[in-house]
Design a protein around this motif. Structure first.
Motif, PDB file in Angstrom:
ATOM      1  N   CYS A  66       0.979  -1.275  -0.081  1.00  0.00           N
ATOM      2  CA  CYS A  66      -0.071  -0.029   0.053  1.00  0.00           C
ATOM      3  C   CYS A  66       0.679   1.149  -0.069  1.00  0.00           C
ATOM      4  O   CYS A  66       0.683   2.349  -0.588  1.00  0.00           O
ATOM      5  CB  CYS A  66      -0.866  -0.005   1.243  1.00  0.00           C
ATOM      6  N   ARG A  67       2.021   1.173   0.664  1.00  0.00           N
ATOM      7  CA  ARG A  67       3.017   2.270   0.902  1.00  0.00           C
ATOM      8  C   ARG A  67       3.509   2.500  -0.577  1.00  0.00           C
ATOM      9  O   ARG A  67       3.375   3.737  -0.960  1.00  0.00           O
ATOM     10  CB  ARG A  67       4.008   2.370   1.735  1.00  0.00           C
ATOM     11  N   LEU A  68       3.899   1.632  -1.094  1.00  0.00           N
ATOM     12  CA  LEU A  68       4.525   1.896  -2.510  1.00  0.00           C
ATOM     13  C   LEU A  68       3.485   2.396  -3.590  1.00  0.00           C
ATOM     14  O   LEU A  68       3.653   2.961  -4.268  1.00  0.00           O
ATOM     15  CB  LEU A  68       5.174   0.567  -3.157  1.00  0.00           C
ATOM     16  N   ASN A  69       2.372   1.896  -3.354  1.00  0.00           N
ATOM     17  CA  ASN A  69       1.060   2.155  -4.513  1.00  0.00           C
ATOM     18  C   ASN A  69       0.801   3.611  -4.193  1.00  0.00           C
ATOM     19  O   ASN A  69       0.503   4.230  -5.065  1.00  0.00           O
ATOM     20  CB  ASN A  69       0.084   1.193  -4.169  1.00  0.00           C
ATOM     21  N   ASP A  70       0.724   4.096  -3.090  1.00  0.00           N
ATOM     22  CA  ASP A  70       0.390   5.390  -2.670  1.00  0.00           C
ATOM     23  C   ASP A  70       1.472   6.533  -3.201  1.00  0.00           C
ATOM     24  O   ASP A  70       1.075   7.448  -3.709  1.00  0.00           O
ATOM     25  CB  ASP A  70       0.111   5.886  -1.234  1.00  0.00           C
TER      26      ASP A  70
END
Length: 308
Positions: free
Chosen positions: A245-249
């Motif tokens: 999720c962090r990389l996607n955001d």
């Protein structure tokens, strides 16, 4: 396709899926008591595979003569129904390529290429996570069953029926498999923009506590080995999901223009010209204004049809 044609196709897909389930159930029913030998490779019988955690217990924790490993049957039809039930569950797994293929063939004509890729990736990830959870449950079963069966063995002897034992085994496998879908659910919520990494990055302690509580309630036997194994596995997988999720955001923030984050009443700054104005397009201030209708007079007679 018309509605009638869609219904006919759905009926055809359901019939093919049911035939696949029936064939898988027959194979599972036969496999329950018969192993398979392919050259040097020997596949044990399904009942033998499921019974190994019970047979790994000390003989003092099992009811029966020494050297034997059998379960009890308390009714005439219990063994037949148990074999049929386990065979049917094995048939669902064995025939999964058939009924999943029929489901995929029915829904894909209504999806665009990108939606097909996303759906295929989600389904593949869900199947992989369920299998990982089922495999972990099988290996944890030995320790959990040993803990449960050896409590109070000094004053009592445990005699398990086939229905109780296989119900416990199947329940534990299903619970582990379904629980392992939680990280995929988190990633899906983040992909659609509902769940942001910044909203949950500081709540890891609460998440870990909730996962341990969830494992305590969901494991069928409530034994410490199963609960700890499920909780630790979920904590690890949820952390991996949070990092995704962090990389996607982060990727989404780079692709998002800055003016979308401005307040509705805030200006976006001075507007710069896209390029120099060509000299031929500038109006001549010294030229006299054209008379009304001059533009129409300058057109050929054949162009009045276009004007009208």
């Amino acid at each position: 396709m018309t509605i009638v044609e869609h219904i006919q196709e759905l009926r055809s897909r359901i019939i093919k899926a049911l035939l696949g389930l029936l064939l898988g159930t027959i194979v599972g029913y036969i496999w329950y008591q018969n192993g398979l030998t392919l050259g040097r490779l020997r596949i044990p019988a399904l009942g033998e595979i499921l019974l190994r955690p019970y047979c790994a217990l000390p003989e003092s924790s099992r009811l029966g003569p020494p050297g034997e490993c059998r379960l009890l049957a308390t009714s005439p039809f219990e063994m037949f129904l148990l074999r049929l039930k386990v065979g049917a569950l094995a048939g669902v797994v064995l025939s999964s390529p058939v009924w999943l293929g029929q489901l995929w063939a029915f829904i894909t004509p209504g999806l665009v290429r990108r939606e097909r890729r996303v759906t295929l990736a989600v389904v593949s990830a869900a199947v992989t996570l369920f299998v990982l959870g089922a495999v972990l449950a099988y290996f944890v079963l030995t320790y959990g069953l040993s803990f449960l069966m050896m409590i109070g063995e000094e004053v009592q002897t445990t005699a398990l029926t086939g229905r109780e034992y296989f119900g416990f085994v199947v329940g534990l496998i299903v619970v582990f498999g379904v629980s392992f879908e939680l990280p995929l659910f988190i990633v899906m919520l983040n992909a659609v923009g509902v769940l942001k990494y910044d909203a949950i990055k500081d709540k890891r302690r609460a998440i870990i506590l909730l996962l341990f509580i969830f494992a305590a309630f969901m494991t069928p036997g409530q034994d410490p080995a199963s609960m700890v194994a499920m909780a630790l596995s979920l904590c690890l997988m949820v952390e991996i999901a949070l990092q995704i999720c962090r990389l996607n955001d982060k990727r989404r923030a780079k692709a998002r223009p800055d003016w979308l984050d401005l307040d509705d009443e805030q200006g976006s700054g001075p507007v710069t010209a896209s390029g120099p104005v060509r000299a031929s397009a500038r109006p001549d201030a010294t030229a006299p204004p054209a008379a009304p209708g001059a533009a129409l007079d300058a057109r050929p007679a054949g162009d009045f049809d276009d004007v009208l």
